[in-house]
Design an enzyme around this catalytic site. Structure first.
Site, PDB file in Angstrom:
ATOM      1  N   GLY A  39      26.997 -18.426 -60.480  1.00  0.00           N
ATOM      2  CA  GLY A  39      26.466 -17.307 -61.256  1.00  0.00           C
ATOM      3  C   GLY A  39      25.262 -16.759 -60.524  1.00  0.00           C
ATOM      4  CG  ASN A 182      25.766  -5.671 -51.000  1.00  0.00           C
ATOM      5  OD1 ASN A 182      26.020  -4.493 -51.268  1.00  0.00           O
ATOM      6  ND2 ASN A 182      26.512  -6.660 -51.461  1.00  0.00           N
ATOM      7  CB  THR A 212      20.967  -7.901 -47.889  1.00  0.00           C
ATOM      8  OG1 THR A 212      21.942  -7.560 -48.889  1.00  0.00           O
ATOM      9  CG2 THR A 212      19.698  -8.405 -48.581  1.00  0.00           C
ATOM     10  CG  ASP A 245      23.021 -14.716 -55.719  1.00  0.00           C
ATOM     11  OD1 ASP A 245      22.609 -13.582 -55.983  1.00  0.00           O
ATOM     12  OD2 ASP A 245      24.153 -15.129 -56.058  1.00  0.00           O
TER      13      ASP A 245
END
Length: 306
Positions: A39, A182, A212, A245
């Site tokens: 998650g 991203n 990113t 993450d």
């Protein structure tokens, strides 16, 4: 020690490893299967805790066996779960296919995460104790907005990962300090495929953006400053699940410790580079001593890619 609260999802990742992902209507034979706690919210919580922060989690798990395991995993990683709710029914799940190049495709079923529609008084009080609040979009948008607005009112810095990609309401953007999409999410938000152009467009809505770029590193942009491109270490990826993450969790720690942006980005990218060399999401996230070691000696980290 930096104090971080994560308002986000907890999912059990059901991960299948395959030579290549199947096309629509196609069946392929996998080589292995794992269930891994994940998650986006829980992943960022674990990443930040392992990177050296004091972390608390706001969200929900179900009453199933997955819920028991998800809570236990967070607690094992020293994440405070006092305000992690238990909702009747199934926990969230993410169905992940990982190919031999380390790429992945993911389907998320919200489960208990969908029950977190608003903050409790205790949630608000906890947010007020933090240096930073980390947010993603795997909980209902209403609580994400409420969390960001609450943090802004209480003077807590907000980090928003806009995933899964979707239109963002103005009140959420207005309460976001650092947006971390991203390159695909940045394009979805702006309609611009060039990451530098997308970052500049996003600065109309938020004061700081980090886009990113996977193996290419990251791009930092802030109002009134020149964009900064930071390359990533060259490594051989095994599984990229959770790399974003890991980056966000480590970046929140680095910035919370007062590191300048170039150093903070490079430190976070070191953490992400370590994670992609291992299978899984939360299981792949490095500890602070590993990040510091690889950050000081990047030639060791990159040696395996040659």
């Amino acid at each position: 020690m930096t104090s971080i609260v994560v308002l986000g999802s907890t999912n059990m990742d059901l991960v299948t490893y395959v030579p290549r992902a199947p096309a629509l209507g196609e069946t392929v034979t996998g080589r292995s299967f794992r269930t891994i706690p994940g998650g986006k919210g829980a992943n960022q919580a674990v990443a930040a805790a392992r990177a050296g922060a004091e972390v608390a989690m706001i969200g929900a798990v179900g009453t199933d066996d997955f819920g028991v395991r998800l809570r236990a995993t967070l607690e094992h990683c020293a994440v405070d779960t006092d305000l992690l709710r238990t909702a009747e029914g199934s926990s969230g799940t993410a169905h992940v296919v990982v190919d031999d190049d380390g790429g992945n495709a993911i389907v998320v079923v919200p489960g208990a995460n969908g029950t977190v529609t608003s903050l409790s008084h205790g949630d608000e009080a906890l947010i007020g104790t933090a240096d930073a609040l980390l947010l993603q979009l795997e909980l209902p948008l209403s609580v994400v907005v409420e969390g960001a607005v609450t943090a802004r009112r209480l003077g807590v810095r907000t980090f928003l990962t806009p995933a899964p990609a979707q239109p963002l309401p103005p009140e959420l953007l207005a309460a976001t300090d650092l947006l971390v999409p991203n390159e695909h999410e940045a394009a979805a938000l702006t309609g611009l495929t060039d990451p530098r152009a997308a970052a500049q467009a996003l600065l109309r809505d938020v004061p700081e953006v980090v886009v990113t770029l996977g193996a290419a590193g990251s791009l930092y942009a802030a109002r009134g400053a020149e964009p900064l491109a930071v390359p990533a270490p060259r490594v051989r990826a095994v599984d990229t699940t959770g790399a974003g993450d890991t980056f966000v969790g480590a970046l929140a720690v680095a910035l919370g410790e007062g590191r300048p942006a170039p150093e903070a980005l490079a430190w976070a990218q070191t953490a992400a580079a370590l994670s992609v060399q291992r299978e899984g999401a939360s299981t792949s996230m490095p500890y602070r001593v590993e990040i510091e070691g690889a950050f000081r000696s990047p030639h060791i980290l990159e040696a395996d890619a040659v």
